[in-house]
Design an enzyme around this catalytic site. Structure first.
Site, PDB file in Angstrom:
ATOM      1  CE  LYS B 106      -3.943   1.973   2.134  1.00  0.00           C
ATOM      2  NZ  LYS B 106      -5.249   1.511   2.503  1.00  0.00           N
ATOM      3  CG  ASP B 200     -11.405   3.848   7.558  1.00  0.00           C
ATOM      4  OD1 ASP B 200     -12.619   4.116   7.704  1.00  0.00           O
ATOM      5  OD2 ASP B 200     -10.868   3.707   6.450  1.00  0.00           O
TER       6      ASP B 200
END
Lengths: 193, 897
Positions: B106, B200
């Site tokens: 990522k 999140d």
């Protein structure tokens, strides 16, 4: 030419759009436009100038710049991408229309901006044909047209697009299948005409 | 945003159906043609979509690898392709040479000059090592074109799906969903212990891999505790799951933000819908929604304890939430183990219910006890809270809860495996023990004792022990505190009414319900109780033949259900079906019962008596519609359930035994039928005593089965027993029976006696039947037709055709009015024709006999005895009018195989 907007202007308007201030979103569009343009130019001047500049990459770059400088939250990201996708679409369509008029003998002043945008346009295919088909789709189902805008002009992933549109990812996938199939067929016939 | 226009939406729907069916291009022409037949525009659009799809080039309009990073290497990881992208970064698939593995990398942009923070964050993430966390292998900073990126190489989750999608695809039940959820909690708890917040938490970040293991991803964007604004992505999270304080730049964000996120995930897992409905909202409107407290509506099918857990986890103010993930997980664990959860204030009966349910091994019937107890608890809590001084009441309720709970711990201690020493513990023994203990220890608190007795009484009702139930209900009502408006506990009255209905004490049941309904209607918190009370009132109305009022009650109950596929909805639909059944709209009844059973099948466990009851109702419609085999299968299933969970004396068990017996009778298994009727009879007698109309009804059925088996002596004895039973029942004050029941008994006797060639006896029985029914039924009631026909035809056989004629004519008119075109009407016409032949009115007779014989043969087939009788009557007419040839032919046909 107007001076380049400061990122804090964009931030302020993003926050205003967030809280629903009337006209804030509309006021945001030209600023995002400037932001994108400025970024495109600096990129083209930089060491990566040889690389093809893609509109979606540009939008992401613009966001990362803003996000990093102003510590903007997720909710602003949604608003920003919604604005940037529309803006990018408009930039490309305007530029293509101008070029089409030129080709037909119109007398249009050449804008310096075109140099940077020309680099973007190459990777987008026939923007005008897509615009016709996309308008058609928007008349039938506005949400699907917005999804295409986010995916194609802002390069958002499916999950992120779904978040911006506040729909489930599965719904976004279903919408995407319909939108692509519809545009594929309509685009083919627009291009044939 | 404009809604899609109609034709487009319709085309879209069919396009998806086509995709889901495998996107077969060859099927296009046929699908499009049928769409075009409906609507030209629909056909055109569908054609366009399917063509477009089959023509799609890979990557058409899709975002590309615009960073151009594919092929480049980052810290030993060679990026191969883009897996996902978004505003916060891009995820690539990548290969590592040593150790050789495929990972996900990522890449996120970070603020200039924050490269050092990346290292720190990476070090924190590398400390996470948990089977439910997607492992971060390596991380680093990357500079490109003067910009700083952070990259994280992490475990690639194969076959990754979001936790909610996985749960739906695997059709997990509630318990399995909670197990999955607890794994996610464990992962986040692990992170919190190491100073890493996620921030999140949402279904798409809680992945489930091919092996069904939960893998939490994207810790990368969470801020390390204390490392303020480390990556410049503070407040990231989705609106649906986001904690309100995450929108506030000045708020202190701590573990409770992740508790909120987990609560939102739990909501979606158990209720099937997101915490906040943000579909189609613009981002600004969505954030406004996040700032407002959520109004939780999880649906009636989510257990109230679980709803309380979700509510606590997603509380608007962080201070009202669980303090950390450990507390949330502990409550979910307690819920799964049927222990009281901390999210709710304690309530006596709920805790008791949990306690009983935990000892599921006691007996299958213990589940019923638990259900009854759980049902009572809501009411108990509501009434406690409603008391004048809410605060004091709360304190009192808590104190009482503790006292009663302690009491029950003691009661049940005796039945723990260690103390029971291998004794088989019967649930009734548990209930008796509980009663004794309550009487002993709650003597000083009549209202607590009243509630307790009510719960025990409801349990007895469910178990079919109606006499004990009634006794307990009456004591409970005596003790129940009278409220300001003069009413006593409405749910208690409503459950009592249910027991009274079962007992056949309809007047009393009606009076209890009439007192309960207005109180429940006025209480918005008592929706579930109101639904049940309406259901019971409708059953009462239906049993009294008042279809209009039954329907009205059910419609009111159905309106309470909304669109939700709840158990209550299934039961209401079942009852509506029963009303239609009684109104003889069998097709509609079947439809409603099928729907009820479909919902019941989804919502109820296999062995639940309510589900078996739905099987029973559906079978009734099927049986009446001639689908005997299918009916028999449903009844067999219903019986299997009832035998396992109900008392041998339960009325529902007796009903199904009787019904299945009829199906066996119809399919030729007469011995099997008689055996079941006998069991049903024993059950009814044990439950209701000797003098009850339902005992008589079972005797009638037994008589008819014996008649079919040509055991005429026993058939007569049963019919006479039925008469004796009803005569005694009707003599009781407030009798649950009337002349209609007695009339049916005499009808049965008449049929049996006629078969025994005792024509005088048959005539007298039929006359008594007609007399009773005329007194009991409204004029023109269809039930009169059969005895009139029996009486008329017996009179004809006795040579009294003139007396028979008006009776038979009345029967014919009744049947023509109520059942025009039916074989029953044809049969009446034929019998009347036979009487007219005897009276010498040949022309009139022929007009009736010829079409009747034809209609009967068509409806029942040539071998039915009623068809043969009709042919014989016609033959007699032909003989008397000199048409011997036709007469002979008919006689031969009537004598045929």
């Amino acid at each position: 030419m107007a001076p380049s907007p400061s990122p804090s202007d964009v931030t302020r308007l993003l926050q205003a759009a967030q809280t629903g201030t009337p006209g804030a979103f509309e006021a945001l569009l030209p600023l995002v436009y400037e932001e994108l343009r400025g970024l495109a130019r600096s990129l083209l001047r930089g060491e990566n100038a040889a690389r093809t500049l893609e509109p979606t990459a540009l939008v992401h770059e613009a966001w990362m710049r803003l996000g990093a400088q102003d510590s903007l939250g997720f909710e602003h990201r949604c608003t920003f991408f919604a604005a940037a996708a529309s803006t990018m679409r408009r930039i490309l369509v305007d530029r293509a229309r101008r070029r089409a008029r030129e080709k037909h003998g119109g007398n249009v002043r050449h804008e310096p901006l075109d140099d940077t945008i020309a680099a973007l346009e190459e990777s987008c295919g026939d923007v005008l044909a897509l615009e016709v088909a996309l308008e058609e789709l928007a008349a039938r189902d506005a949400r699907k047209a917005r999804l295409v805008e986010l995916r194609f002009f802002a390069g958002l992933g499916m999950r992120e697009s779904a978040e911006v549109l506040a729909i489930s990812e599965r719904q976004a996938e279903r919408d995407w299948a319909v939108a692509r199939s519809y545009l594929r067929e309509r685009l083919a016939s627009v291009l044939e005409d | 945003m404009a809604a899609p226009n109609d034709s487009f939406a319709a085309a879209e729907e069919r396009f998806h159906a086509w995709l889901e069916a495998g996107a077969d291009a060859a099927a296009r022409a046929a699908i499009v043609r049928s769409a075009r037949d409906e609507d030209a525009e629909l056909g055109r659009l569908l054609d366009l979509l399917i063509r477009g799809y089959t023509h799609l080039e890979p990557g058409f309009l899709e975002p590309a690898d615009e960073e151009g990073l594919a092929g480049s290497a980052l810290g030993g990881f060679v990026l191969s392709r883009v897996l996902a992208r978004g505003g916060m970064g891009v995820v690539y698939e990548a290969e590592q040479a040593a150790p050789r593995r495929t990972v996900a990398v990522k890449i996120v942009r970070v603020a200039d000059g924050r490269a050092a923070d990346v290292e720190r964050e990476a070090a924190l993430l590398a400390r996470l090592s948990h089977p439910n966390v997607a492992q971060v292998h390596a991380a680093g900073a990357l500079e490109r074109g003067g910009r700083v990126f952070a990259w994280f190489a992490m475990e690639l989750v194969s076959g990754a799906r979001s936790i909610t999608r996985f749960a739906d695809e695997a059709a997990l039940d509630l318990d399995a969903r909670l197990a999955l959820f607890l794994d996610a909690c464990a992962a986040l708890q692990h992170a919190h212990q190491r100073g890493v917040l996620h921030l999140d938490v949402k279904p798409s970040n809680l992945l489930v891999d091919d092996a069904g293991t939960v893998k939490v991803i994207d810790f990368g964007i969470g801020r390390a505790r204390g490392a303020d604004d480390a990556l410049g992505f503070a407040g990231a999270g989705t609106f649906v799951a986001m904690a309100p304080e995450q929108l506030d730049p000045d708020a202190v964000i701590d573990a409770r933000a992740d508790v909120h996120g987990l609560g939102a995930v739990l909501c979606e897992l158990v209720a099937g819908r997101p915490l906040r409905a943000l579909d189609g909202l613009a981002p600004d409107a969505a954030t406004r929604r996040v700032r407002k407290p959520v109004e939780l509506a999880l649906g009636a099918d989510v257990p109230s304890d679980l709803a309380a857990i979700v509510a606590r986890a997603v509380a608007h103010d962080a201070g009202d939430r669980y303090a950390g993930i450990a507390e949330l997980a502990e409550d979910v664990r307690r819920f799964r183990a049927c222990e009281p959860v901390r999210a709710r204030p304690p309530s006596v009966f709920r805790r008791l219910a949990l306690f009983v349910r935990r000892r599921r091994a006691l007996a299958a019937a213990a589940v019923l006890v638990a259900l009854a107890l759980a049902g009572g608890s809501t009411a108990a809590l509501v009434s406690a809270v409603r008391a004048r001084d809410a605060l004091a009441a709360e304190t009192r309720a808590r104190a009482r809860a503790e006292r009663v709970l302690a009491l029950h711990e003691r009661i049940f201690a005796a039945y723990r495996p260690g103390n029971a020493l291998g004794r088989e513990v019967d649930v009734r023994a548990v209930l008796d023990g509980a009663l004794a203990a309550c009487e002993r220890e709650l003597a000083g608190d009549p209202s607590a004792l009243a509630e307790m007795l009510g719960v025990l009484a409801a349990t007895r009702t469910e178990l079919g022990d109606l006499a004990r139930a009634k006794e307990l209900f009456e004591r409970a009502l005596e003790l129940a505190p009278v409220r300001e408006d003069g009413s006593v506990d409405a749910p208690l009255r409503s459950s009592f009414a249910y027991a009274l209905i079962q007992l056949g004490e309809r007047d009393r049941a009606r009076s209890e319900l009439e007192q309960a309904l207005p109180v429940l209607r006025a209480d918005p918190a008592a929706r579930a109780e109101l639904g049940l009370a309406l259901y019971r009132a409708s059953e009462l109305a239906r049993l009294s033949g008042d279809a209009v009022s039954a329907r009205a009650r059910l419609d009111e109950a159905l309106a309470l259900c909304g669109d939700e596929r709840t158990v209550l909805r299934a039961r209401v639909l079942e009852q509506l079906g029963a009303v239609e059944y009684r109104a003889r709209d069998l097709a509609r009844a079947e439809e409603l019962h099928r729907e009820a059973l479909a919902i019941g099948g989804e919502r109820l466990p296999e062995l639940h008596p309510a589900r078996a009851s739905m099987e029973n109702s559906l079978a009734g419609d099927l049986f009446e519609r001639g689908k005997v085999q299918e009916a028999r299968e449903h009844w067999e299933r219903a019986l299997a359930t009832f035998e396992q969970v109900l008392d041998a004396t339960h009325p529902d068990l007796a009903t199904v035994l009787g019904n299945l017996a009829l199906a066996r009778e119809r399919t030729g298994d007469l011995d099997g039928a008689i055996e079941l009727h006998e069991r049903a009879l024993a059950a009814r007698r044990a439950a209701l005593g000797e003098a009850h109309p339902r005992v008589a009804g079972t005797l009638r059925n037994l008589a008819m089965a014996c008649l079919a088996r040509k055991d005429l002596a026993r058939a007569e004895a049963c019919a006479r027993d039925a008469i004796a039973v009803d005569e005694r029942a009707c003599a009781r004050p407030g009798a649950p029976c009337d002349g209609a029941d007695l009339g049916q008994d005499y009808l049965t006797l008449g049929i049996v006696l006629r078969e025994r060639r005792d024509l005088d006896g048959a005539m007298r029985a039929a006359q008594e039947c007609v007399r009773q029914l005329r007194a009991a039924l409204p004029a023109g009631h269809a039930d009169l037709a059969q005895p009139l026909t029996l009486l008329g035809s017996t009179l004809v056989d006795l040579g009294r055709a003139a007396e028979a004629e008006p009776l038979l004519r009345e029967a014919l008119e009744l049947r023509r009015a109520k059942l025009p075109g039916s074989w029953l009407a044809a049969n009446s016409a034929s019998v009347l024709g036979g009487a007219l032949v005897e009276l010498g009115r040949h022309a009139e007779a022929e007009e009736l006999l010829a079409p009747a014989a034809e209609a009967l043969a068509k409806a029942l087939g040539p071998r039915d005895f009623r068809v043969r009788d009709a042919w014989k009557r016609l033959a007699t007419l032909f003989e008397r009018t000199g048409r011997t040839e036709s007469a002979t032919e008919l006689r031969e046909r009537a004598a045929g195989p």
